[in-house]
Design an enzyme around this catalytic site. Sequence first.
Site, mmCIF file in Angstrom:
data_model
loop_
_atom_site.group_PDB
_atom_site.id
_atom_site.type_symbol
_atom_site.label_atom_id
_atom_site.label_comp_id
_atom_site.label_asym_id
_atom_site.label_seq_id
_atom_site.Cartn_x
_atom_site.Cartn_y
_atom_site.Cartn_z
ATOM 1 N N HIS A 1 57.444 120.858 -9.886
ATOM 2 C CA HIS A 1 56.075 121.217 -10.265
ATOM 3 C C HIS A 1 55.082 120.081 -9.986
ATOM 4 C CE1 HIS A 1 57.741 124.658 -12.477
ATOM 5 N NE2 HIS A 1 58.560 123.843 -13.087
HETATM 6 O O1 RIB Z 1 55.657 123.883 -16.607
HETATM 7 C C1 RIB Z 1 55.937 122.713 -15.868
HETATM 8 C C2 RIB Z 1 55.189 121.536 -16.417
HETATM 9 O O2 RIB Z 1 55.599 121.298 -17.759
HETATM 10 C C3 RIB Z 1 55.475 120.226 -15.652
HETATM 11 O O3 RIB Z 1 54.342 119.397 -15.684
HETATM 12 C C4 RIB Z 1 56.586 119.611 -16.456
HETATM 13 O O4 RIB Z 1 56.605 118.181 -16.363
HETATM 14 C C5 RIB Z 1 56.208 120.014 -17.848
HETATM 15 O O5 RIB Z 1 55.250 119.081 -18.316
#
Ligand code: RIB
Length: 308
Positions: free
Chosen positions: A238
Amino acid sequence: MQKKIIIDCDPGHDDAMAIIMAASGASHLQLDAITTVAGNVDVAKNTKNALRVCELIGLHDVPVAMGADRPLVREPLEASHVHGKSGLDGTALPQEPAKQPVDQHAVDVLIEKLMASDGAITIAAIGPLTNIALSIRKEPRIVPKIKEIALMGGGTYGNRTPAAEFNIYADAEAAKIVFESGAPITMFGLDVTHQALATSDKLEELKAIDNPVATAVADMLTFYSGAYKGKFAGAALHDPCPIAYLIDPAIVELDSVRVDVETTGEFTYGMTVVDLKGATGRKANVHFARQLNPDRFWQLFMDALRSY
Ligand code: RIB
Ligand code: CA
Protein backbone atom coordinates in the site's frame (compact mmCIF):
# COMPACT_ATOMS: atom_id res chain seq x y z
CA MET A 1 15.43 20.00 -8.80
CA GLN A 2 14.64 17.22 -6.31
CA LYS A 3 11.03 16.98 -5.14
CA LYS A 4 10.89 17.85 -1.39
CA ILE A 5 8.70 15.51 0.64
CA ILE A 6 7.66 14.91 4.24
CA ILE A 7 6.44 11.39 5.05
CA ASP A 8 3.75 11.14 7.74
CA CYS A 9 3.53 7.50 8.71
CA ASP A 10 2.75 4.69 11.17
CA PRO A 11 5.50 2.08 10.49
CA GLY A 12 4.19 -0.69 9.83
CA HIS A 13 5.99 -2.85 7.30
CA ASP A 14 4.68 -1.10 4.21
CA ASP A 15 5.44 2.31 5.74
CA ALA A 16 9.00 1.12 6.34
CA MET A 17 9.31 0.06 2.71
CA ALA A 18 7.93 3.44 1.62
CA ILE A 19 10.57 5.30 3.68
CA ILE A 20 13.33 3.07 2.28
CA MET A 21 12.10 3.66 -1.26
CA ALA A 22 11.82 7.44 -0.80
CA ALA A 23 15.25 7.77 0.83
CA SER A 24 17.03 5.68 -1.80
CA GLY A 25 19.52 7.23 -4.18
CA ALA A 26 17.35 6.08 -7.07
CA SER A 27 14.28 8.06 -5.98
CA HIS A 28 15.59 11.58 -6.67
CA LEU A 29 13.31 12.70 -3.82
CA GLN A 30 14.51 14.97 -1.01
CA LEU A 31 13.14 13.55 2.25
CA ASP A 32 12.87 16.63 4.51
CA ALA A 33 11.31 15.01 7.58
CA ILE A 34 9.51 11.94 8.86
CA THR A 35 6.53 12.48 11.17
CA THR A 36 4.79 9.66 12.98
CA VAL A 37 1.21 9.09 14.08
CA ALA A 38 -0.72 6.49 16.06
CA GLY A 39 -2.04 3.87 13.67
CA ASN A 40 -0.74 0.38 13.02
CA VAL A 41 0.51 0.33 16.61
CA ASP A 42 0.89 3.08 19.25
CA VAL A 43 2.80 6.20 18.27
CA ALA A 44 5.79 5.43 20.51
CA LYS A 45 6.32 2.11 18.74
CA ASN A 46 5.66 3.63 15.30
CA THR A 47 8.27 6.30 16.07
CA LYS A 48 10.79 3.75 17.28
CA ASN A 49 10.22 1.78 14.08
CA ALA A 50 10.80 4.86 11.96
CA LEU A 51 14.08 5.42 13.84
CA ARG A 52 15.03 1.75 13.37
CA VAL A 53 14.50 2.13 9.62
CA CYS A 54 16.59 5.33 9.56
CA GLU A 55 19.37 3.43 11.32
CA LEU A 56 19.16 0.61 8.75
CA ILE A 57 19.57 2.97 5.79
CA GLY A 58 21.97 5.43 7.43
CA LEU A 59 19.46 8.27 7.34
CA HIS A 60 21.04 10.35 10.13
CA ASP A 61 20.24 13.88 9.02
CA VAL A 62 16.47 13.60 8.49
CA PRO A 63 14.46 14.65 11.57
CA VAL A 64 11.92 12.17 12.94
CA ALA A 65 9.13 13.84 14.95
CA MET A 66 6.53 12.01 17.01
CA GLY A 67 2.94 13.09 16.54
CA ALA A 68 -0.59 12.38 17.70
CA ASP A 69 -0.98 9.46 20.07
CA ARG A 70 -4.67 8.99 19.35
CA PRO A 71 -7.36 9.92 16.82
CA LEU A 72 -9.31 13.20 17.09
CA VAL A 73 -12.58 11.70 18.32
CA ARG A 74 -12.95 7.91 18.09
CA GLU A 75 -11.24 5.38 20.34
CA PRO A 76 -7.76 4.32 19.15
CA LEU A 77 -7.47 1.41 16.75
CA GLU A 78 -4.44 -0.74 15.85
CA ALA A 79 -3.32 -3.39 13.39
CA SER A 80 -0.85 -5.53 15.34
CA HIS A 81 -2.52 -8.61 13.81
CA VAL A 82 -0.88 -7.52 10.55
CA HIS A 83 2.38 -5.92 11.70
CA GLY A 84 3.02 -7.78 14.97
CA LYS A 85 3.22 -6.42 18.53
CA SER A 86 6.22 -4.18 17.78
CA GLY A 87 4.62 -2.93 14.57
CA LEU A 88 7.65 -4.18 12.63
CA ASP A 89 7.96 -7.83 13.64
CA GLY A 90 10.00 -10.33 11.67
CA THR A 91 13.03 -8.14 11.06
CA ALA A 92 16.53 -8.03 12.55
CA LEU A 93 16.63 -4.22 12.67
CA PRO A 94 18.38 -2.67 15.69
CA GLN A 95 15.96 -3.00 18.61
CA GLU A 96 17.21 0.19 20.29
CA PRO A 97 18.15 2.73 17.57
CA ALA A 98 20.77 5.32 18.51
CA LYS A 99 18.86 8.01 16.58
CA GLN A 100 16.38 9.92 18.71
CA PRO A 101 13.23 11.78 17.67
CA VAL A 102 13.47 15.58 17.64
CA ASP A 103 12.11 17.39 20.69
CA GLN A 104 9.23 18.93 18.73
CA HIS A 105 5.72 17.60 18.06
CA ALA A 106 5.14 16.35 14.50
CA VAL A 107 2.38 18.91 14.02
CA ASP A 108 4.77 21.76 14.83
CA VAL A 109 7.43 20.33 12.53
CA LEU A 110 4.88 20.10 9.70
CA ILE A 111 3.70 23.69 10.30
CA GLU A 112 7.22 25.09 10.66
CA LYS A 113 8.54 23.45 7.50
CA LEU A 114 5.47 24.28 5.42
CA MET A 115 5.34 27.92 6.55
CA ALA A 116 9.05 28.35 5.82
CA SER A 117 8.69 26.75 2.39
CA ASP A 118 7.96 28.41 -0.92
CA GLY A 119 5.11 25.97 -1.52
CA ALA A 120 7.32 23.20 -2.85
CA ILE A 121 6.77 20.58 -0.12
CA THR A 122 4.73 17.46 -0.85
CA ILE A 123 3.26 15.45 2.03
CA ALA A 124 3.21 11.67 1.60
CA ALA A 125 0.54 10.69 4.16
CA ILE A 126 0.61 6.93 4.64
CA GLY A 127 -1.05 6.49 8.03
CA PRO A 128 -4.16 7.90 9.71
CA LEU A 129 -4.53 11.63 8.92
CA THR A 130 -4.57 12.89 12.51
CA ASN A 131 -1.33 14.93 12.29
CA ILE A 132 -2.29 16.48 8.95
CA ALA A 133 -5.74 17.49 10.25
CA LEU A 134 -4.29 18.94 13.48
CA SER A 135 -1.70 20.90 11.46
CA ILE A 136 -4.42 22.38 9.24
CA ARG A 137 -6.57 23.30 12.24
CA LYS A 138 -3.66 24.80 14.21
CA GLU A 139 -2.30 26.79 11.24
CA PRO A 140 -4.77 27.07 8.30
CA ARG A 141 -2.20 29.17 6.41
CA ILE A 142 -0.27 25.98 5.62
CA VAL A 143 -2.94 24.80 3.14
CA PRO A 144 -1.87 27.03 0.21
CA LYS A 145 1.73 26.11 1.05
CA ILE A 146 1.14 22.38 0.50
CA LYS A 147 2.24 21.40 -3.03
CA GLU A 148 0.34 18.11 -2.87
CA ILE A 149 -0.84 15.51 -0.39
CA ALA A 150 -0.16 12.07 -1.88
CA LEU A 151 -2.06 9.85 0.52
CA MET A 152 -2.59 6.15 0.94
CA GLY A 153 -6.10 5.67 2.22
CA GLY A 154 -9.71 4.86 1.41
CA GLY A 155 -11.00 3.40 -1.81
CA THR A 156 -14.31 2.31 -3.32
CA TYR A 157 -14.33 -0.53 -0.77
CA GLY A 158 -12.75 -1.25 2.62
CA ASN A 159 -10.33 -3.60 4.34
CA ARG A 160 -11.05 -2.87 8.02
CA THR A 161 -14.79 -2.91 7.41
CA PRO A 162 -16.67 -3.66 4.19
CA ALA A 163 -16.85 0.11 3.64
CA ALA A 164 -13.71 1.57 5.25
CA GLU A 165 -9.98 1.26 4.70
CA PHE A 166 -7.80 1.28 7.86
CA ASN A 167 -6.08 4.70 7.55
CA ILE A 168 -9.42 6.47 7.11
CA TYR A 169 -11.32 4.23 9.55
CA ALA A 170 -8.69 4.89 12.23
CA ASP A 171 -9.56 8.62 12.20
CA ALA A 172 -12.42 9.51 9.83
CA GLU A 173 -12.91 12.93 11.45
CA ALA A 174 -9.29 13.80 10.62
CA ALA A 175 -9.71 12.47 7.08
CA LYS A 176 -12.84 14.62 6.62
CA ILE A 177 -10.87 17.74 7.60
CA VAL A 178 -8.10 16.90 5.14
CA PHE A 179 -10.38 15.98 2.22
CA GLU A 180 -12.39 19.21 2.74
CA SER A 181 -9.31 21.41 3.29
CA GLY A 182 -8.82 22.45 -0.33
CA ALA A 183 -5.26 21.08 -0.35
CA PRO A 184 -4.39 19.24 -3.62
CA ILE A 185 -4.92 15.54 -2.84
CA THR A 186 -3.81 12.55 -4.86
CA MET A 187 -5.49 9.49 -3.35
CA PHE A 188 -4.07 5.97 -3.49
CA GLY A 189 -6.90 3.79 -2.24
CA LEU A 190 -7.25 0.03 -2.15
CA ASP A 191 -8.47 0.05 -5.77
CA VAL A 192 -4.89 0.80 -6.82
CA THR A 193 -2.78 -0.50 -3.92
CA HIS A 194 -4.26 -3.97 -4.39
CA GLN A 195 -2.64 -3.90 -7.84
CA ALA A 196 0.80 -3.83 -6.14
CA LEU A 197 0.89 -7.39 -4.82
CA ALA A 198 4.22 -8.91 -3.80
CA THR A 199 3.81 -12.32 -5.39
CA SER A 200 6.42 -15.01 -4.73
CA ASP A 201 8.44 -14.11 -7.83
CA LYS A 202 8.82 -10.56 -6.52
CA LEU A 203 10.02 -11.84 -3.15
CA GLU A 204 12.55 -14.07 -4.94
CA GLU A 205 13.76 -11.09 -7.02
CA LEU A 206 14.12 -9.10 -3.80
CA LYS A 207 16.04 -11.86 -2.04
CA ALA A 208 18.49 -11.94 -4.96
CA ILE A 209 19.54 -8.31 -4.32
CA ASP A 210 22.77 -8.56 -2.37
CA ASN A 211 22.80 -5.71 0.13
CA PRO A 212 21.76 -5.42 3.81
CA VAL A 213 18.82 -3.11 3.11
CA ALA A 214 17.30 -5.42 0.52
CA THR A 215 17.83 -8.36 2.87
CA ALA A 216 16.01 -6.50 5.66
CA VAL A 217 13.14 -5.61 3.30
CA ALA A 218 12.91 -9.26 2.23
CA ASP A 219 12.54 -10.18 5.91
CA MET A 220 9.85 -7.49 6.31
CA LEU A 221 8.00 -8.71 3.25
CA THR A 222 8.18 -12.35 4.36
CA PHE A 223 6.57 -11.45 7.71
CA TYR A 224 4.06 -8.99 6.22
CA SER A 225 2.98 -11.55 3.58
CA GLY A 226 1.65 -13.73 6.39
CA ALA A 227 -1.39 -11.49 6.80
CA TYR A 228 -2.25 -11.90 3.09
CA LYS A 229 -1.79 -15.67 2.79
CA GLY A 230 -4.82 -17.39 1.34
CA LYS A 231 -6.55 -14.06 0.66
CA PHE A 232 -4.43 -12.39 -2.05
CA ALA A 233 -1.77 -13.54 -4.53
CA GLY A 234 0.73 -11.59 -2.40
CA ALA A 235 1.08 -8.84 0.21
CA ALA A 236 -0.28 -5.45 -0.91
CA LEU A 237 2.42 -2.80 -0.89
CA HIS A 238 0.00 0.00 0.00
CA ASP A 239 2.35 2.74 1.25
CA PRO A 240 5.04 2.47 -1.45
CA CYS A 241 2.35 3.34 -4.06
CA PRO A 242 2.25 7.11 -3.40
CA ILE A 243 6.05 7.12 -3.17
CA ALA A 244 6.36 5.39 -6.56
CA TYR A 245 3.99 8.04 -7.97
CA LEU A 246 6.12 10.86 -6.54
CA ILE A 247 9.15 9.29 -8.25
CA ASP A 248 7.31 8.71 -11.55
CA PRO A 249 3.82 10.29 -11.85
CA ALA A 250 3.18 8.33 -15.06
CA ILE A 251 2.86 5.15 -12.98
CA VAL A 252 -0.88 5.73 -12.38
CA GLU A 253 -3.93 6.91 -14.28
CA LEU A 254 -5.81 9.55 -12.26
CA ASP A 255 -9.44 10.70 -12.31
CA SER A 256 -10.48 14.09 -10.92
CA VAL A 257 -13.45 13.22 -8.69
CA ARG A 258 -15.38 14.22 -5.59
CA VAL A 259 -14.57 12.21 -2.46
CA ASP A 260 -16.40 12.69 0.83
CA VAL A 261 -15.66 10.93 4.12
CA GLU A 262 -18.45 9.36 6.16
CA THR A 263 -18.15 10.09 9.89
CA THR A 264 -21.61 9.23 11.26
CA GLY A 265 -22.77 6.03 9.54
CA GLU A 266 -23.35 3.05 11.84
CA PHE A 267 -22.02 0.67 9.15
CA THR A 268 -20.16 3.16 6.97
CA TYR A 269 -17.99 5.20 9.39
CA GLY A 270 -14.65 5.82 7.63
CA MET A 271 -15.99 5.16 4.13
CA THR A 272 -14.55 7.33 1.35
CA VAL A 273 -17.55 8.01 -0.89
CA VAL A 274 -15.86 8.19 -4.31
CA ASP A 275 -18.16 9.90 -6.79
CA LEU A 276 -16.65 8.32 -9.92
CA LYS A 277 -19.61 9.30 -12.14
CA GLY A 278 -20.08 12.88 -10.87
CA ALA A 279 -23.54 11.97 -9.55
CA THR A 280 -23.38 14.46 -6.67
CA GLY A 281 -22.48 17.47 -8.79
CA ARG A 282 -20.12 18.43 -5.96
CA LYS A 283 -16.79 20.06 -6.82
CA ALA A 284 -13.99 17.55 -7.41
CA ASN A 285 -11.44 17.59 -4.55
CA VAL A 286 -9.24 14.59 -5.33
CA HIS A 287 -7.11 13.07 -8.04
CA PHE A 288 -8.12 9.43 -7.60
CA ALA A 289 -5.61 6.79 -8.70
CA ARG A 290 -7.60 4.18 -10.55
CA GLN A 291 -5.05 2.17 -12.54
CA LEU A 292 -1.43 1.29 -11.64
CA ASN A 293 1.32 0.21 -14.01
CA PRO A 294 2.49 -2.75 -11.88
CA ASP A 295 5.59 -3.51 -13.99
CA ARG A 296 6.80 0.07 -13.60
CA PHE A 297 5.96 0.00 -9.86
CA TRP A 298 8.09 -3.09 -9.26
CA GLN A 299 10.91 -1.69 -11.44
CA LEU A 300 11.00 1.45 -9.25
CA PHE A 301 10.78 -0.63 -6.06
CA MET A 302 13.63 -2.96 -7.03
CA ASP A 303 15.76 -0.11 -8.44
CA ALA A 304 15.42 1.70 -5.12
CA LEU A 305 16.62 -1.35 -3.21
CA ARG A 306 19.45 -2.05 -5.63
CA SER A 307 20.71 1.50 -5.07
CA TYR A 308 21.65 0.81 -1.42
O1 RIB B 1 -4.96 -0.10 4.79
C1 RIB B 1 -3.56 -0.06 4.58
C2 RIB B 1 -2.93 1.03 5.39
O2 RIB B 1 -3.15 0.78 6.77
C3 RIB B 1 -1.40 1.12 5.21
O3 RIB B 1 -0.97 2.45 5.36
C4 RIB B 1 -0.89 0.28 6.35
O4 RIB B 1 0.41 0.68 6.79
C5 RIB B 1 -1.89 0.58 7.42
O5 RIB B 1 -1.50 1.80 8.04
CA1 CA C 1 0.75 3.00 6.97
